[in-house]
Enzyme design. Structure first.
Site, PDB file in Angstrom:
ATOM      1  N   ASP A   1     -13.926  -6.868  -1.393  1.00 35.32           N
ATOM      2  CA  ASP A   1     -15.154  -6.357  -0.779  1.00 35.32           C
ATOM      3  C   ASP A   1     -16.269  -6.111  -1.793  1.00 35.32           C
ATOM      4  O   ASP A   1     -17.408  -5.872  -1.405  1.00 35.32           O
ATOM      5  CB  ASP A   1     -14.883  -5.041  -0.050  1.00 35.32           C
ATOM      6  CG  ASP A   1     -13.926  -5.184   1.111  1.00 35.32           C
ATOM      7  OD1 ASP A   1     -13.651  -6.331   1.504  1.00 35.32           O
ATOM      8  OD2 ASP A   1     -13.455  -4.162   1.627  1.00 35.32           O
TER       9      ASP A   1
ATOM     10  N   ARG B   1       0.844  -1.184   0.000  1.00 37.29           N
ATOM     11  CA  ARG B   1       0.000   0.000   0.000  1.00 37.29           C
ATOM     12  C   ARG B   1       0.884   1.240   0.000  1.00 37.29           C
ATOM     13  O   ARG B   1       2.030   1.201   0.406  1.00 37.29           O
ATOM     14  CB  ARG B   1      -0.919   0.015   1.227  1.00 37.29           C
ATOM     15  CG  ARG B   1      -1.862  -1.179   1.315  1.00 37.29           C
ATOM     16  CD  ARG B   1      -2.815  -1.021   2.491  1.00 37.29           C
ATOM     17  NE  ARG B   1      -3.630  -2.210   2.699  1.00 37.29           N
ATOM     18  CZ  ARG B   1      -4.767  -2.460   2.063  1.00 37.29           C
ATOM     19  NH1 ARG B   1      -5.214  -1.592   1.166  1.00 37.29           N
ATOM     20  NH2 ARG B   1      -5.459  -3.559   2.307  1.00 37.29           N
TER      21      ARG B   1
ATOM     22  N   GLU C   1     -16.455  -5.885   8.838  1.00 35.71           N
ATOM     23  CA  GLU C   1     -15.438  -5.196   9.643  1.00 35.71           C
ATOM     24  C   GLU C   1     -15.716  -3.706   9.825  1.00 35.71           C
ATOM     25  O   GLU C   1     -15.300  -3.101  10.807  1.00 35.71           O
ATOM     26  CB  GLU C   1     -14.058  -5.373   9.002  1.00 35.71           C
ATOM     27  CG  GLU C   1     -13.929  -4.765   7.616  1.00 35.71           C
ATOM     28  CD  GLU C   1     -12.540  -4.940   7.027  1.00 35.71           C
ATOM     29  OE1 GLU C   1     -11.561  -4.623   7.723  1.00 35.71           O
ATOM     30  OE2 GLU C   1     -12.447  -5.392   5.877  1.00 35.71           O
TER      31      GLU C   1
END
Length: 477
Positions: A240, A184, A339
Site C-alpha cells: 500500500d 499475521r 479498499e
C-alpha cells in the site's frame, strides 16, 4: 555589466547578462546560508557497545576492491527534506545517517548467526529481499550461519528454522509470495526474544509492514533490556506504500503496474456494454497511493476514490450525478476505489462492527460489492427502462502474489544490502530506506510511528482531478 551571446540550435539568439558578486556579497550570502543550516540535527541511531571494531572484509573481496569514497563516513548524512522556504528566518531541520558500507565493522563474520523472518500479507519482492540478504551476508561478509524463520513471528518459537545459503535461494527472486511462508499475529514478545537468545541469533532481519515494524520495536527494546548484543533491523514491506518517512516501500511499483491490467479490462467491459460501468477495487486500507498512481498511469479512469477523501453519492455534486453525466457523454465510465474508501458508509451489523483480523485491525467489508449493489439500485430507481451494466474486478490477490518487476527487484537488492551494511557496522534498531532518492538509516521507532497518507491538498491529487474531472465532494448541497 558583462554580456555573453549564446548560439542555441533552432532557437532565436538570446543575450544573458551576468552581474558579478563582490566578495562581500558572497560572504554575506554564505553566512546567511550557514546560519539557516546550523539548525540541522542528526537523528541518533542505537548501536551495540559490547562489540569490537575490526577491518571490513570488503577490503579483501576480489570483486569489490573498494576505491576512494566507497566507504561511508560517520559524518555523511541525508537531509529529511530537500525543499525549504529560504526566506524563513528559522527552520528546524534534521538528517539521517547515510546508509552503506563502513570502513570498520563490529562483527566477526564467523561469529554471526543471522535470522530472517517475513511477516504479514504477501507483497511483490519479499523473496528478492530474502535472497539478497542471504547472498549479501554470504558473499560480501563471509557469513555462513543464516536461518529463515518460517510463518512469521510465531515461527521463532513454534517451528524449526531453515538453514539458507546462496544455492538454495538462487532463483527465489523469480517467485511471488515468500518461500519462508508468512502469517499475521502470533506476536508473543517473551517467547520470540527467548527463542532469539536460545538459538544464539545475533542478527535479526525483520521484513514486514507497519504492524510488523511496531513488533520489531518491542523486540529491539526487550533485547536491549536483556543487554543482548543482537542487531535488529526492520525492512519495510507494504504494497500500500503507507510506511512513512521513506520515499516508497518495495512492491508498490509492481502493484501499480499490475493494476493497469485490471483497469484496462474494466474499461473494455464498460465500453462494450450499454451504459456500462467498470468498477475496480485496489489495495489500500488507510491510504490510496495505489489507486492514485494507477489512475494517473492509466488515463482510462473517470473517478478515483481513496480513504483520505470523503465523498457522497446522492445530490448535487455527488458521485451519482457525475457518473450519469459521464455515461451520457461517453456511454460508459470507469471507477477505481481503494479498499478502505467509504467503509463508514457501508451498513454493518453488530458482529461486523467488532470483527478484527489476527493483527487486531477492523475487518473491512467489500467496498466493491457494496458499490456494485448501490450503483444498480440507483440506476434502476432513476432509469428503470434503460439497460445498465456494472462489471466489478478485484485483482487484489493477483497483484500481491506476483514476482517483483525489474524496478522493485533492484530496490529490494539495495534495501537488503543497506540493512546488512548497517547491522555489520554495529547499528541496531533501525530501518534502511530511500529519503529523497538517497539511502539512509532511520530509527525503527520513528518509522513504526509514522504514516504515509495521500495529501489531497498537494499537486499530485490535483493532477488526479485534472485527469478525471471528478467532483471534489467538498460541499453536499
Amino acid at each position: 555589466l558583462k554580456h555573453t551571446r549564446l548560439r542555441l540550435p533552432r532557437l532565436h539568439r538570446v543575450t544573458i547578462s551576468f552581474l558579478p558578486l563582490s566578495k562581500a556579497d558572497v560572504t554575506i550570502s554564505s553566512l546567511r546560508y550557514h546560519r539557516r543550516m546550523a539548525a540541522t540535527s542528526i537523528r541518533k541511531l542505537p548501536s551495540l557497545s559490547g562489540l569490537h571494531h575490526r577491518r571490513n572484509p570488503l577490503d579483501e573481496n576480489p570483486f569489490f576492491r573498494p576505491s576512494d569514497g566507497f566507504y561511508i563516513n560517520p559524518s555523511d548524512v541525508i537531509l529529511s527534506q530537500v525543499a525549504y522556504d529560504f526566506s524563513a528566518q528559522s527552520q528546524s531541520r534534521f538528517a539521517y545517517h547515510r546508509a552503506g558500507p563502513r570502513r570498520e565493522i563490529m562483527y566477526e563474520p564467523s561469529d554471526v548467526k543471522a535470522a530472517i523472518v517475513t511477516c504479514g500479507g504477501l507483497c511483490p519482492g519479499m523473496n528478492t529481499v530474502i535472497r539478497e540478504l542471504v547472498v549479501g551476508l554470504w558473499e560480501l561478509y563471509g557469513v555462513k550461519e543464516i536461518y529463515g524463520i518460517p510463518a512469521g513471528y510465531r515461527g521463532f518459537y513454534s517451528m524449526e528454522a531453515v538453514k539458507l545459503n546462496p544455492k538454495i535461494v538462487h532463483d527465489w527472486h523469480k517467485k511471488g509470495g515468500t518461500v519462508l511462508a508468512t502469517s499475521r499475529g502470533g506476536f508473543h514478545l517473551n517467547k520470540i526474544v527467548d527463542a532469539i537468545q536460545l538459538n544464539g541469533y545475533n542478527q535479526v532481519y525483520i521484513i514486514g509492514g507497519d504492524g510488523t515494524m511496531r513488533g520489531a520495536v518491542e523486540i529491539f527494546k526487550e533485547v536491549s533490556r536483556r543487554k543482548l548484543e543482537v542487531g535488529i533491523t526492520g525492512i519495510p514491506k507494504t504494497v500500500d506504500n503507507d510506511v512513512g518517512i521513506i520515499d516508497r516501500s518495495f512492491g508498490f511499483q509492481t502493484a501499480v503496474e499490475m493494476a493497469q491490467g485490471a483497469i484496462s479490462a474494466a474499461h473494455v467491459e464498460a465500453e462494450s456494454a450499454v451504459n456500462g460501468i467498470g468498477l475496480v477495487k485496489l489495495m489500500g486500507r488507510s491510504t490510496g497511493h495505489i489507486a492514485l498512481h494507477a489512475t494517473l498511469s492509466s488515463r482510462d479512469v473517470d473517478c478515483c476514490l481513496i480513504p483520505e477523501m470523503d465523498f457522497y453519492l446522492e445530490g448535487k455534486g455527488g458521485l451519482f450525478e457525475f457518473l450519469e453525466k459521464r455515461i451520457r457523454e461517453r456511454g460508459h465510465a470507469v471507477l477505481v476505489v481503494a479498499e478502505g474508501a467509504g467503509q463508514e458508509m457501508i451498513p454493518r451489523n453488530e458482529s461486523q462492527k467488532q470483527e478484527r483480523d489476527e493483527s487486531g485491525n477492523l475487518v473491512f467489508l467489500d467496498v466493491g460489492s457494496w458499490f456494485k449493489s448501490v450503483l444498480k439500485e440507483w440506476w434502476g430507481r432513476e432509469h428503470p427502462d434503460e439497460l445498465f451494466t456494472v462489471k466489478y474486478i478485484d485483482p487484489t490477490y493477483m497483484i500481491r502474489a506476483v514476482p517483483a518487476n525489474a524496478t522493485d527487484n533492484l530496490y529490494c537488492t539495495l534495501l537488503a544490502h543497506s540493512a546488512i551494511h548497517g547491522v555489520m557496522a554495529g547499528y541496531t534498531g533501525f530501518v534502511p530506506g530511500p529519503i529523497n532518492g538517497n539511502y539512509a538509516y532511520i530509527p525503527l521507532e520513528e518509522v513504526a510511528q509514522s504514516k504515509n497518507e495521500v495529501n489531497t491538498s498537494d499537486h499530485k491529487w490535483a493532477w488526479v482531478r485534472s485527469v478525471t474531472n471528478q467532483p471534489d465532494f467538498e460541499t453536499k448541497v
